[in-house]
Scaffold this motif. Structure first.
Motif, PDB file in Angstrom:
ATOM      1  N   SER A 176       0.767  -1.194  -0.095  1.00 59.38           N
ATOM      2  CA  SER A 176       0.074   0.209   0.032  1.00 59.38           C
ATOM      3  C   SER A 176       0.720   1.111  -0.068  1.00 59.38           C
ATOM      4  CB  SER A 176      -0.814   0.034   1.322  1.00 59.38           C
ATOM      5  OG  SER A 176      -0.274   0.173   2.227  1.00 59.38           O
ATOM      6  N   VAL A 177       0.313   2.340  -0.445  1.00 60.93           N
ATOM      7  CA  VAL A 177       1.031   3.735  -0.277  1.00 60.93           C
ATOM      8  C   VAL A 177       0.713   4.252   1.057  1.00 60.93           C
ATOM      9  CG1 VAL A 177       1.151   5.821  -1.306  1.00 60.93           C
ATOM     10  CG2 VAL A 177       0.489   3.803  -2.907  1.00 60.93           C
ATOM     11  N   HIS A 178       1.671   4.584   1.686  1.00 60.88           N
ATOM     12  CA  HIS A 178       1.700   5.317   2.876  1.00 60.88           C
ATOM     13  C   HIS A 178       1.838   6.694   2.749  1.00 60.88           C
ATOM     14  CE1 HIS A 178       1.970   5.759   7.483  1.00 60.88           C
ATOM     15  NE2 HIS A 178       3.027   6.444   7.291  1.00 60.88           N
ATOM     16  N   LEU A 179       0.962   7.591   3.165  1.00 61.29           N
ATOM     17  CA  LEU A 179       1.107   8.708   2.962  1.00 61.29           C
ATOM     18  C   LEU A 179       1.088   9.690   4.555  1.00 61.29           C
ATOM     19  CD1 LEU A 179      -1.540   9.164   0.131  1.00 61.29           C
ATOM     20  CD2 LEU A 179       0.625   9.952  -0.056  1.00 61.29           C
ATOM     21  N   THR A 180       1.767  10.827   4.438  1.00 67.50           N
ATOM     22  CA  THR A 180       2.034  11.603   5.637  1.00 67.50           C
ATOM     23  C   THR A 180       1.875  12.959   5.082  1.00 67.50           C
ATOM     24  OG1 THR A 180       3.243   9.929   6.947  1.00 67.50           O
ATOM     25  CG2 THR A 180       3.128  12.163   7.677  1.00 67.50           C
ATOM     26  N   LEU A 181       0.766  13.735   5.532  1.00 70.20           N
ATOM     27  CA  LEU A 181       0.501  15.242   5.337  1.00 70.20           C
ATOM     28  C   LEU A 181       0.939  15.914   6.618  1.00 70.20           C
ATOM     29  CD1 LEU A 181      -1.278  13.304   3.156  1.00 70.20           C
ATOM     30  CD2 LEU A 181      -2.659  15.521   2.863  1.00 70.20           C
ATOM     31  N   ASP A 182       1.620  17.045   6.474  1.00 72.38           N
ATOM     32  CA  ASP A 182       1.565  17.886   7.414  1.00 72.38           C
ATOM     33  C   ASP A 182       0.618  18.948   7.150  1.00 72.38           C
ATOM     34  OD1 ASP A 182       3.892  16.854   8.450  1.00 72.38           O
ATOM     35  OD2 ASP A 182       5.233  18.218   7.304  1.00 72.38           O
ATOM     36  N   LEU A 183      -0.281  19.401   8.303  1.00 70.60           N
ATOM     37  CA  LEU A 183      -1.550  20.002   8.324  1.00 70.60           C
ATOM     38  C   LEU A 183      -1.403  21.463   8.402  1.00 70.60           C
ATOM     39  CD1 LEU A 183      -3.861  17.492  10.424  1.00 70.60           C
ATOM     40  CD2 LEU A 183      -3.360  17.716   7.906  1.00 70.60           C
ATOM     41  N   GLU A 184      -0.118  22.013   8.707  1.00 73.30           N
ATOM     42  CA  GLU A 184       0.024  23.400   8.657  1.00 73.30           C
ATOM     43  C   GLU A 184      -0.121  23.999   7.253  1.00 73.30           C
ATOM     44  OE1 GLU A 184       0.807  26.905  10.526  1.00 73.30           O
ATOM     45  OE2 GLU A 184       0.633  24.860  11.674  1.00 73.30           O
ATOM     46  N   PRO A 185      -1.098  24.825   7.209  1.00 73.91           N
ATOM     47  CA  PRO A 185      -1.231  25.398   5.848  1.00 73.91           C
ATOM     48  C   PRO A 185      -0.193  26.058   5.151  1.00 73.91           C
ATOM     49  CG  PRO A 185      -3.151  26.204   7.511  1.00 73.91           C
ATOM     50  CD  PRO A 185      -1.831  25.514   8.372  1.00 73.91           C
ATOM     51  N   THR A 186      -0.179  25.961   4.117  1.00 70.50           N
ATOM     52  CA  THR A 186       0.868  26.706   3.290  1.00 70.50           C
ATOM     53  C   THR A 186       0.466  27.369   2.095  1.00 70.50           C
ATOM     54  OG1 THR A 186       1.100  24.685   1.472  1.00 70.50           O
ATOM     55  CG2 THR A 186       2.396  24.309   3.476  1.00 70.50           C
ATOM     56  N   ALA A 187       1.253  28.090   1.534  1.00 74.50           N
ATOM     57  CA  ALA A 187       0.964  29.207   0.639  1.00 74.50           C
ATOM     58  C   ALA A 187       0.374  28.361  -0.847  1.00 74.50           C
ATOM     59  CB  ALA A 187       2.062  29.869  -0.114  1.00 74.50           C
ATOM     60  N   GLU A 188       0.700  27.031  -0.832  1.00 70.62           N
ATOM     61  CA  GLU A 188       0.248  26.252  -2.097  1.00 70.62           C
ATOM     62  C   GLU A 188      -0.959  25.718  -1.698  1.00 70.62           C
ATOM     63  OE1 GLU A 188       1.113  22.341  -4.694  1.00 70.62           O
ATOM     64  OE2 GLU A 188       2.486  23.181  -3.103  1.00 70.62           O
ATOM     65  N   SER A 189      -1.207  25.166  -0.196  1.00 71.61           N
ATOM     66  CA  SER A 189      -2.653  24.746   0.073  1.00 71.61           C
ATOM     67  C   SER A 189      -3.555  25.738   0.017  1.00 71.61           C
ATOM     68  CB  SER A 189      -2.483  24.152   1.603  1.00 71.61           C
ATOM     69  OG  SER A 189      -2.282  25.125   2.620  1.00 71.61           O
ATOM     70  N   LEU A 190      -3.322  26.958   0.481  1.00 70.81           N
ATOM     71  CA  LEU A 190      -4.275  28.173   0.525  1.00 70.81           C
ATOM     72  C   LEU A 190      -4.624  28.496  -0.979  1.00 70.81           C
ATOM     73  CD1 LEU A 190      -6.052  30.202   2.060  1.00 70.81           C
ATOM     74  CD2 LEU A 190      -4.007  31.583   2.050  1.00 70.81           C
ATOM     75  N   ALA A 191      -3.663  28.341  -2.035  1.00 68.90           N
ATOM     76  CA  ALA A 191      -3.811  28.859  -3.210  1.00 68.90           C
ATOM     77  C   ALA A 191      -4.702  27.664  -3.688  1.00 68.90           C
ATOM     78  CB  ALA A 191      -2.644  28.796  -4.121  1.00 68.90           C
ATOM     79  N   VAL A 192      -4.636  26.392  -3.541  1.00 66.34           N
ATOM     80  CA  VAL A 192      -5.449  25.240  -4.051  1.00 66.34           C
ATOM     81  C   VAL A 192      -6.933  25.417  -3.362  1.00 66.34           C
ATOM     82  CG1 VAL A 192      -5.886  22.725  -3.680  1.00 66.34           C
ATOM     83  CG2 VAL A 192      -3.674  23.436  -4.279  1.00 66.34           C
ATOM     84  N   GLN A 193      -6.999  25.688  -2.130  1.00 62.52           N
ATOM     85  CA  GLN A 193      -8.293  26.076  -1.472  1.00 62.52           C
ATOM     86  C   GLN A 193      -8.949  27.017  -2.181  1.00 62.52           C
ATOM     87  OE1 GLN A 193      -8.158  25.962   2.775  1.00 62.52           O
ATOM     88  NE2 GLN A 193      -9.826  27.852   2.899  1.00 62.52           N
ATOM     89  N   ARG A 194      -8.481  28.251  -2.357  1.00 63.29           N
ATOM     90  CA  ARG A 194      -9.110  29.246  -3.194  1.00 63.29           C
ATOM     91  C   ARG A 194      -9.591  29.085  -4.574  1.00 63.29           C
ATOM     92  NH1 ARG A 194      -6.357  34.376   0.082  1.00 63.29           N
ATOM     93  NH2 ARG A 194      -7.559  34.143   2.179  1.00 63.29           N
ATOM     94  N   GLY A 195      -8.635  28.099  -5.389  1.00 64.52           N
ATOM     95  CA  GLY A 195      -8.796  27.966  -6.534  1.00 64.52           C
ATOM     96  C   GLY A 195      -9.969  27.155  -6.508  1.00 64.52           C
ATOM     97  N   ARG A 196     -10.202  26.237  -5.951  1.00 66.28           N
ATOM     98  CA  ARG A 196     -11.521  25.327  -5.794  1.00 66.28           C
ATOM     99  C   ARG A 196     -12.634  26.193  -5.503  1.00 66.28           C
ATOM    100  NH1 ARG A 196      -8.303  20.324  -2.632  1.00 66.28           N
ATOM    101  NH2 ARG A 196      -7.764  19.158  -4.588  1.00 66.28           N
ATOM    102  N   GLU A 197     -12.503  26.972  -4.544  1.00 65.97           N
ATOM    103  CA  GLU A 197     -13.642  27.722  -3.988  1.00 65.97           C
ATOM    104  C   GLU A 197     -14.090  28.499  -5.210  1.00 65.97           C
ATOM    105  OE1 GLU A 197     -14.039  30.948  -0.582  1.00 65.97           O
ATOM    106  OE2 GLU A 197     -12.692  31.631  -2.107  1.00 65.97           O
TER     107      GLU A 197
END
Length: 961
Positions: A176-197
């Motif tokens: 299986s693929v093991h994924l670990t995500l750091d949940l601290e918002p980043t500039a990229e995650s904010l841009a993704v969120q606002r783009g989807r919005e």
């Protein structure tokens, strides 16, 4: 035996959201009452999806599974569900784990996360939206990382994690693929969120403006009435889709109304209905909404009144209307709406009470008032302007101006956005969206209810504490063209939609009336433009003379725009010659066509037929659309509108309503130009002035500046200090720090405040001066004398002990006892200009940075400038130059210029402190003495409070008004 959750139900985690396809859904925590819903949901999931979730065939949930998945403590074990119509369509849960992957509690800061989405709802962006919300919940509960195990074949889930924008690590372990995500918002995650919005909200508006079918619920059996009027308007506009009439009182044998198929309910139609226009009494609206929701209607336009505008009972009815509609995945325009219009050739939708659909054009119009909407439609029609779309939001209980800014931002059929607003439900989001939209097309706003001191009827909005002038300044910072009246809204819209943007403020004036030319010249000076001396063609000038003079002015490199003034020609018998207006319009159009790079406006006085001829006449010029959305500086002659490329997000933008029906526009697209005409010089010049300022903003927006980094800023140390000062108290009221605490906190950000020592008596004052060093200042800190050198409460340049003792004696003899005056001693600062720097959190607009000169200039005359936080280096430079008294900083009347770079740095440091620490709700530095070299902060006040809620951060959610 069932156990209750360990913590109270977190109702603040509930949210309505817009999904990728424009439909809505509800997110909420899973509770012990959801067992049956969970079982029903699981039965509708395919075997493949179950296999991806549990890594093995798992046809049904056991009683133990159901108990496990419905019982949470809302801290270490959390489950969220997405519901439509009250039923689950997706779930997500996390379980806190330790380093060995076993169940744990805090301080463990990692959790295992897993999703399950019904197959019928996959591809709607459900999982990505759930990830935003479960990540926010986890951060609130002290979890910093998510771990997930995903089968390699589960490409959809891997993509959800990969595209989220969080810092992540991937490995392949045990198949299986093991994924670990750091949940601290980043500039990229904010841009993704606002783009989807942006894509989701634009799509939800597109579904309203380009429906394939419309049902009018409440179409009367007899002519007249609201519903029947809307039905007639739909037909007369030539709506391209299917139309239905719905009236529950129809007889068994009545099958048509006005030639339209008629039914007693939406359910009886038997075919999909995209949009329903609701025009039934308020008490029957819930029944109509349920009928629409249960049969797949995508959106509602509610014309019915009797909601929040009618009082508390109506407000509750409005809240229930929104809740009911969203539970079915529908969005609402209204209630108390005037309707919506789309002039796209493939749609031709007039679902409104407007008797005549406007001509197709390049203006998008949004209004919160039906009456103002009627006036604007009439005014634009009278002056020959066409619309791409029109929306009357009424009480804007759901769909708001923010949603339409999301849509118009990438709509190729809209060049100019006009907004009449009485309230702004989410000002921070509005400012963000307006800034982005204004970078590619003008946004013009007139705001009603500016000085009423209360929210408009039907609107629940944050109440701002700052003056309307400050709100206007902040909107202008975002590129919004703020005007005062609906007349100015139309005036500016006509110029921006019909003419290219000016390259500068230089204006040529020509015409056949010397007096009208002088009035135009004076108006230009008043508006801050740079007019050339008017060219008087004399009253004998012919249309050919006008054409030649205009052509010459447009070729002049020293001219950025031209205003043509015209009065009627009078014949020998004193009668105005006929046909003058049409002939002159043709001449002006011919000259303008030959030099299309500069805007032209016409001022006319009783010039028969001129305005109508100019409104009817148009010319097509070819303009190149820019390749990026980085707000490039528009070259001379660039049109006011330039279609953006894709929004700043990693995936492609949504297809707009018009783009659905036609081939993509070529790189060189034709633009329909019309020369706007105005009946007064002041109106034409004011519109031109707004275009000049907006064009300058566009050029500046190409390089918005940056928020500097300062190596001496101790952000972690400041955070610890703030936490200690607040002491864990939840009291929302702000508390003012003691002077030493304020000085220490500011020092963490490199802001040095000159120390002061208390002087309860003359001997203490002398001792303090000895510590600080002469010369010193003696000040009273009593509230009524603070910073009031004009009243004698401050004595400066005391160079000796005798001078200090004498000043102390004079102060106490004049103003009262030392315990009343609270005197302090401070070392003298270098002479300079006294200024004041402030920052404050306003509940409506967020953090605001302010600057002005200390004393009468800012306090009496209101000469203060404002910028939103975080401020960039460009913002800081503009801020100190924006006040009317700015020349005093730059060497007015031969005085020495002061150290403005040091002042700009101070402003940026204050901005950083407020932006980094939302607990800092107020800062006042007064006075700040700016000398030729350096500056001195003589007094400071800092207020702290628990951080206020931020409506523009966190996971996407629809507002609840």
């Amino acid at each position: 035996m069932q156990t209750q959750p360990d913590h109270a139900y977190p109702d603040h985690w509930e949210a309505d959201v817009v999904l990728r396809d424009g439909g809505t859904a509800h997110i909420r925590p899973i509770t012990t009452e959801d067992a049956e819903r969970l079982v029903s949901f699981y039965e509708q999931v395919s075997d493949e999806s179950k296999y991806y979730r549990f890594f093995a065939p798992y046809p049904r949930l056991s009683a133990k599974d159901v108990h496990h998945f419905t019982h949470h403590d809302y801290v270490d074990r959390v489950g969220l569900a997405v519901t439509v119509g009250g039923e689950f369509i997706a779930t997500v849960r996390y379980d806190r784990i330790n380093a060995e992957g076993r169940p744990a509690s805090a301080p463990a800061d990692e959790a295992e996360v897993a999703f399950l989405v019904q197959d019928a709802h996959q591809g709607r962006g459900v999982a990505s939206t759930l990830l935003e919300h479960i990540a926010a919940v986890a951060r609130e509960r002290g979890i910093r990382r998510f771990a997930a195990e995903v089968l390699p074949a589960n490409n959809k889930m891997i993509k959800v994690f990969r595209d989220a924008g969080y810092t992540q690590r991937r490995s392949f372990e045990d198949g299986s693929v093991h994924l670990t995500l750091d949940l601290e918002p980043t500039a990229e995650s904010l841009a993704v969120q606002r783009g989807r919005e942006q894509r989701a909200e634009a799509r939800s508006v597109q579904r309203l403006l380009a429906p394939g079918s419309v049902a009018v619920v409440g179409a009367g059996r007899a002519p007249g009435g609201v519903g029947r009027t809307v039905l007639r308007n739909l037909l007369e506009a030539g709506y391209a889709g299917r139309t239905y009439a719905v009236n529950r009182a129809l007889s068994e044998d009545q099958r048509e109304i006005d030639g339209v198929p008629a039914f007693r309910s939406v359910g009886e139609i038997g075919e999909p209905v995209d949009l329903a226009v609701v025009a039934v009494p308020a008490e029957r609206v819930p029944e109509a909404v349920a009928d629409c929701g249960e049969h797949g209607v995508q959106g509602l336009v509610v014309l019915t009144a009797g909601y929040a505008e009618s009082g508390a009972e109506g407000r509750e009815r409005q809240f229930e209307l929104v809740r009911q509609a969203r539970s079915y995945g529908m969005r609402i325009i209204g209630p108390n709406s005037f309707g919506i219009i789309s002039t796209a050739e493939a749609v031709r939708l007039n679902a409104s009470l407007a008797p005549e659909s406007p001509a197709p054009g390049r203006i998008g119009l949004f209004t919160q008032s039906g009456a103002i909407g009627i006036a604007l439609l009439a005014g634009l029609h009278r002056r020959g302007a066409g619309l791409s779309s029109f929306i009357s939001s009424g009480n804007r209980a759901d769909v708001s101006g923010n949603d339409f800014l999301q849509y118009w931002y990438e709509d190729p059929d809209t060049d100019v956005v006009l907004l009449y607003l009485e309230s702004i439900g989410n000002p921070r989001k509005f400012t963000r969206l307006a800034r982005r939209t204004a970078a590619v097309k003008p946004v013009v706003v007139v705001k009603g209810a500016r000085h009423s001191g209360s929210e408009p009827p039907g609107h629940a909005v944050p109440v701002t504490r700052i003056p309307d002038a400050t709100v206007g300044a902040l909107l202008r910072q975002a590129g919004v063209i703020r005007v005062d009246t609906v007349t100015e809204l139309v005036d500016a819209g006509l110029l921006l939609a019909g003419q290219p943007l000016p390259a500068g403020p230089r204006v040529a004036i020509l015409g056949n009336s010397e007096s009208l030319g002088l009035l135009t010249y004076d108006a230009c000076l008043t508006e801050g433009l740079r007019p050339q001396p008017p060219l008087d063609l004399t009253t004998a000038a012919t249309p050919a003379d006008f054409r030649a003079a205009l052509a010459e002015a447009l070729k002049d490199d020293a001219c950025d725009a031209v205003v043509v003034t015209a009065i009627p020609w009078v014949g020998e018998n004193g009668v105005t010659e006929s046909g003058d207006g049409e002939v002159l319009a043709a001449a002006l159009r011919e000259a303008s066509d030959a030099s299309p790079a500069k805007p032209v406006a016409v001022v006319h006085v009783e010039m028969g037929g001129l305005a109508e001829a100019l409104a009817a006449a148009s010319s097509t010029r070819t303009t190149q659309a820019p390749a990026t959305t980085t707000a490039p500086a528009p070259p001379a002659g660039a049109p006011a509108r330039s279609a953006p490329a894709s929004p700043p997000a990693p995936t492609a933008p949504p297809v707009s309503a018009a783009a659905r029906y036609r081939a993509p526009a070529p790189a060189a697209a034709p633009h329909d130009y019309r020369i706007p005409a105005y009946p007064a010089a002041e109106r034409a010049v004011r519109a031109l002035s707004e275009a000049v300022k907006y064009a300058q903003w566009r050029r500046n927006a190409a390089d918005p500046g940056k928020v500097p980094e300062y190596e001496d800023i101790d952000e972690p140390g400041a955070a610890r200090r703030i936490e200690a000062l607040l002491g864990g108290h939840d009291d929302p009221r702000a508390r003012t720090l003691a002077p030493d605490d304020a000085r220490a906190l500011l020092g963490r950000y490199g802001i040095d405040v000159r120390p002061t020592l208390p002087a309860p008596g003359p001997d203490a004052a002398v001792h303090a001066a000895g510590e600080l060093g002469y010369p010193v200042a003696l000040k009273t800190t009593a509230p009524h004398l603070r910073h009031r050198a004009d009243l004698g409460g401050v004595r400066l340049d005391l160079a000796t002990e005798d001078q200090l003792r004498q000043a102390y004696r004079e102060l106490t003899e004049t103003f009262g006892k030392p315990e009343e005056l609270q005197p302090v001693v401070q070392a003298m600062a270098p002479r300079g200009v006294d200024t004041v720097v402030r920052a404050a959190i306003d509940p409506a607009v967020g953090a605001v940075l302010s600057f002005g000169l200390a004393g009468a200039a800012s306090e009496l005359l209101g000469d203060t400038a404002h910028r939103l936080v975080p401020a960039t280096d460009r913002d800081a430079a503009e801020l100190i130059r924006a006040i009317r008294t700015a020349p005093l900083l730059f060497g007015w009347r031969g005085s020495a210029p002061v150290d403005t770079p040091a002042l700009e740095e101070l402003l940026l440091r204050v901005s950083r402190l407020v932006d980094d620490h939302p607990e800092v709700v107020g800062i006042s530095l007064e006075p700040v003495v700016v000398a030729q070299r350096g500056l001195s902060v003589l007094d400071a006040s800092v207020r702290l409070a628990p951080p206020p809620a931020r409506t523009d951060l966190g996971p996407r959610r629809l507002p609840s008004y």
